[in-house]
Scaffold this active site. Structure first.
Site, mmCIF file in Angstrom:
data_model
loop_
_atom_site.group_PDB
_atom_site.id
_atom_site.type_symbol
_atom_site.label_atom_id
_atom_site.label_comp_id
_atom_site.label_asym_id
_atom_site.label_seq_id
_atom_site.Cartn_x
_atom_site.Cartn_y
_atom_site.Cartn_z
ATOM 1 N N LYS A 480 -5.927 -0.348 -5.575
ATOM 2 C CA LYS A 480 -5.666 0.437 -4.371
ATOM 3 C C LYS A 480 -4.392 1.258 -4.553
ATOM 4 O O LYS A 480 -3.596 0.978 -5.458
ATOM 5 C CB LYS A 480 -5.535 -0.498 -3.175
ATOM 6 N N TYR A 706 25.347 17.365 -1.561
ATOM 7 C CA TYR A 706 25.429 17.505 -0.103
ATOM 8 C C TYR A 706 26.488 16.589 0.505
ATOM 9 O O TYR A 706 26.674 15.465 0.049
ATOM 10 C CB TYR A 706 24.071 17.158 0.526
HETATM 11 C C1 LIG Z 1 -3.120 -5.884 -2.418
HETATM 12 C C2 LIG Z 1 -3.901 -7.077 -2.261
HETATM 13 C C3 LIG Z 1 -3.908 -8.061 -3.273
HETATM 14 C C4 LIG Z 1 -3.044 -8.015 -4.491
HETATM 15 O O1 LIG Z 1 -1.723 -8.422 -4.165
HETATM 16 P P1 LIG Z 1 -0.565 -8.495 -5.255
HETATM 17 O O2 LIG Z 1 0.553 -9.147 -4.557
HETATM 18 O O3 LIG Z 1 -0.261 -7.092 -5.635
HETATM 19 O O4 LIG Z 1 -1.097 -9.273 -6.377
HETATM 20 C C5 LIG Z 1 -4.776 -9.127 -3.127
HETATM 21 N N1 LIG Z 1 -5.556 -9.233 -2.031
HETATM 22 C C6 LIG Z 1 -5.551 -8.322 -1.036
HETATM 23 C C7 LIG Z 1 -6.426 -8.514 0.141
HETATM 24 C C8 LIG Z 1 -4.715 -7.220 -1.114
HETATM 25 O O5 LIG Z 1 -4.697 -6.331 -0.134
#
Ligand SMILES: *Cc1c(COP(=O)(O)O)cnc(C)c1O
Length: 811
Positions: A480, A706
């Site tokens: 994702k 700045y």
């Molecule tokens: C993002 C996510 C993960 C992975 O989490 P990490 O801490 O990056 O390993 C696992 N399960 C769900 C539902 C997530 O949204």
């Protein structure tokens, strides 16, 4: 190579289970993805910690491969192909290579050492190729697997070999020696560092020099520690900056000039480099030329023309949505094969083009060479071949889709940008063709800032977490948010090869983009919005179902579309309180799903809210037990066997006992663990790089940036760098809280970070405009930045703007 199976059986002590012992073998493969696998291939099914070549055999049989070296015959395959059954397939590959090597009798240079191996090998190839037909290890193929594969590339026309050997622990060099059998040895730099895998520096040296046990001469930098350990029967040809008893005594007369004392008159050598490592590597090459009896004038001229070696194949964004694979520094038959495999693995489009120069040093007569090249291009389904050079133009002119140019200049003059669209382009040419000019032309023009993604590190990290899993545990990888900022398609493609079971994305459009790029494995969408359900179905994306309303909406749609058993994933809220069914929804959930054939529960899962915080271990265990109880209830009342899963990265690391049937790996893949101990096992994946735009010297009392936030108290050298908060660099990392790395030194960020730029203090650092700047990578790690400014690495990684170009590479 022309062998028949019958020759090979006794060499590797195989048990033969097949039909045709006279089957010819003309190549060897260990990579199921290679399009060069065909009926002349002998496939060695290697087994690693996390990878088993046996799994790919059915696919390979379908592609026409007939001969397999295996540890066992996989289920149902007996009689479907020829099998050579052995105890250890890697050992057999090595035995086979050693046997193959002994069919040839010409000088072979074996190179080992702590660093410089690949550069010395590439440079020797350049220096000696006018006189020899050289076979050398491709890229840095120097391992227990890489060395046999390199050796198997030898053919009758070669008359000099250059192979590198790399080891990480005791016992490995004897095996490589038996395969390479070098007649000339080169020991490059032997690092003083006490490497992992060895008890002491002396043990490391003793192991490395085993490569030379049968050599006729060893070239090395004289050093008492090595002399003590060296077998006195091995003749040596040594050099030194200090020890006048060395065969070649060298003094530095200027940063880029050496005086070489050898036999008669000393002579001066002009160097194209000044840094210590390059100078030492140049001397290793000089020693070989002296040993071969080259004339001083030739030595001087050739050494002066040495060039920086680019060892990586790079993937870059091209114009008009093209992808470029840049391999513009070499062109020989062996490396063409490797580049074509790489192209197949990393292509982002159906359409494939190759821009290829004349090919040198194959060892084959030209006609035979280009016939082989044509076959390779056909097997790899290359639609368009742009040949640059007189020889390739002559010999490939009848190849379908061939376009010829006499030289690079002609191509550049006639270049029509519009003819390159939506395709993956491999650019591969010998150095003299200067294909880097073609790369510049075809490359998408963006600023100099890039996020380099190391694909080897991704594989390494995946394997680390896999090593924590039971063999039966499935794995879902979260890609994702554009693969946590690292790019989703390229990573998904690699994960598909590693046979992970699922990919997870947040939104439907991320999943659709993966499908459009050719990813076929199951994909779960974690935040499905009602409006996207139809599109998800069209692309076969599997929704997370987190509430009774979503469940009912999806079932209604499934019914309208006449779907049956559409895979869905039930999310339970065991304490995170974000999305998911709660305890009081379970009966409703069960009754809706009972006797419902429109959807099928593929998995049931929940998400931990604090798997990384030891202070919350009790809470985490409570979540896990709640999950176990609720999911059991659903399973037994519906009488189904879904995949159950709850662990994310830190869950895998801290709660390995609760893997259930699958785990969901996220941030760990990208090289971020939640403590020092875990980080030690991970490799850095992303390196954010840019360049110095301008340097300045400011006086005490003057300010920078700045709001005049930085006030110089003394004369200060500054550099301005084209990256700012709009690229995702947190503004709170400025004002001397943060730093960048220039020439391996820390340069503190001074003043406020601007939108597109920031300024650093480079006082005392020897650097200039155009030099590389590292924003994060090996140092500082994103974890360090996150800690300093009080956020988490996830936020930093996913904030890197899309205008920063991602470049993927493999070592
Ligand atoms: C993002 C996510 C993960 C992975 O989490 P990490 O801490 O990056 O390993 C696992 N399960 C769900 C539902 C997530 O949204």
């Amino acid at each position: 190579m022309s062998l028949i199976i019958k020759n090979i059986i006794p060499v590797i002590h195989a048990k033969w289970l097949g039909t045709d012992e006279t089957c010819p073998v003309d190549n060897v493969s260990i990579d199921s993805r290679s399009l060069q696998n065909n009926n002349g291939t002998l496939f060695f099914a290697l087994v690693g910690h996390n990878h088993d070549g046996h799994h790919y055999i059915p696919n390979l049989i379908a592609k026409g491969v007939q001969n397999f070296v295996v540890n066992h015959i996989p289920d149902m395959l007996e009689g479907k192909a020829n099998f050579l059954v052995v105890n250890d397939t890697l050992h057999s590959l090595q035995k086979f290579a050693a046997y193959y090597r002994m069919q040839f009798d010409f000088p072979v240079i074996g190179v080992t050492g702590s660093s410089g191996k690949t550069i010395v090998k590439e440079w020797l190839n350049f220096l000696l190729s006018p006189e020899y037909n050289i076979i050398r290890s491709p890229k840095s193929y120097n391992s227990q697997v890489g060395v046999p594969l390199s050796i198997i590339g030898i053919n009758e026309k070669h008359n000099l070999g250059i192979f590198e050997a790399g080891i990480s622990t005791v016992g490995e060099m004897d095996k490589l020696e038996a395969i390479i059998k070098p007649t000339i040895g080169i020991l490059t730099n032997i690092g003083a560092a006490h490497d992992e895998g060895f008890e002491s520096v002396a043990q490391k040296i003793s192991e490395k020099i085993k490569l030379f046990q049968n050599a006729k001469i060893l070239i090395y930098q004289k050093n008492p520690l090595i002399d003590d350990l060296l077998d006195k029967n091995i003749p040596t040809f040594s050099w030194s900056f200090e020890d006048r008893t060395a065969d070649v005594f060298i003094t530095k007369t200027a940063p880029d000039e050496l005086e070489v004392h050898y036999r008669q008159q000393p002579f001066l050598l002009q160097l194209p480099f000044q840094d210590k490592a390059s100078v030492e590597n140049t001397i290793s090459c000089l020693m070989v030329l002296l040993h071969f009896g080259y004339d001083k004038a030739v030595i001087k001229e050739r050494l002066y023309n040495l060039y920086p070696v680019e060892m990586r194949l790079q993937v870059k964004n091209g114009i008009h949505n093209c992808t470029l694979i840049d391999d513009s520094y070499s062109s020989d038959y062996q490396s063409l094969k490797i580049a074509l495999d790489f192209l197949e693995q990393h292509k982002t489009h159906q359409q494939k083009t190759i821009i290829l120069s004349d090919i040198f040093q194959s060892g084959f007569p030209v006609e035979e060479l280009y016939a082989k090249v044509a076959r390779l291009l056909t097997n790899n389904k290359i639609e368009r071949v742009i040949g640059i050079g007189e020889t390739i133009s002559r010999y490939l002119k009848d190849f379908p889709g061939f376009i010829a140019f006499k030289n690079t200049h002609d191509f550049l003059v006639q270049y029509n940008a519009a003819s390159f669209q939506n395709e993956t382009i491999l650019i591969k040419g010998a150095r003299t063709f200067h294909f880097e000019e073609i790369v510049t032309l075809l490359e998408e023009k963006t600023h100099e800032t890039v996020l380099e993604i190391n694909l080897n590190a991704i594989s390494h990290n995946l394997n680390f977490y896999k090593s924590k899993l039971k063999p039966s545990t499935k794995i879902m990888v979260m890609v994702k948010a554009f693969g946590y900022g690292s790019g989703s398609f390229e990573i998904a493609k690699l994960l598909a090869h590693h046979k992970v079971d699922y990919l997870g994305v947040a939104f439907a459009d991320e999943g659709i983009a993966l499908r459009n790029a050719g990813i076929e494995m199951p994909i779960i969408v974690m935040n499905p919005e009602n409006s996207a359900f139809s599109a998800m179905i069209a692309y076969h994306l599997e929704p997370e179902i987190y509430s009774p309303t979503v469940l009912k909406t999806f079932i209604t749609l499934a019914q309208q579309k006449n779907l049956s058993n559409y895979p869905i994933h039930i999310k339970l809220d065991t304490g995170m309180h974000r999305l998911g069914f709660e305890e009081n929804n379970l009966d409703d959930l069960i009754s809706v799903l009972k006797n419902n054939n429109f959807v099928s529960v593929k998995s049931i899962f929940s998400h931990l809210s604090a798997s990384d915080g030891p202070e919350f271990n009790d809470f985490t265990l409570q979540q896990i037990h709640t999950f176990d109880r609720w999911s059991q209830k659903i399973v037994s009342e519906l009488n189904i066997t879904p995949i159950r899963h709850i662990l994310n990265t830190s869950g895998i690391y801290n709660f390995p006992d609760y893997q259930f049937d699958m785990v969901r790996l996220g941030i760990g893949l990208y090289g971020v663990g939640n403590d020092e101990e875990e980080m030690k096992h991970l490799e850095n994946v992303g390196t954010l790089k840019t360049v110095i735009l301008q340097t300045k010297e400011i006086q005490a009392g003057e300010s920078v940036g700045y709001s005049r936030k930085f006030m110089a108290t003394q004369t200060t050298k500054t550099a301005t760098i084209p990256i700012g908060y709009a690229d995702g660099i947190p503004r709170s990392w400025g004002n001397q809280k943060g730093y960048v790395m220039i020439k391996n030194q820390k340069a503190p960020i001074i003043g406020n970070i601007c939108m597109d730029m920031l300024m650093v203090d480079i006082t005392g650092i020897d650097c200039k405009e155009g030099d590389t700047v590292i924003i994060f990578g090996q140092q500082p790690r994103v974890t360090e930045i996150a800690k300093t400014i009080g956020t988490i690495p996830y936020e930093i990684l996913t904030s890197i703007s899309h205008r920063v170009k991602r470049i993927f590479f493999k070592e």
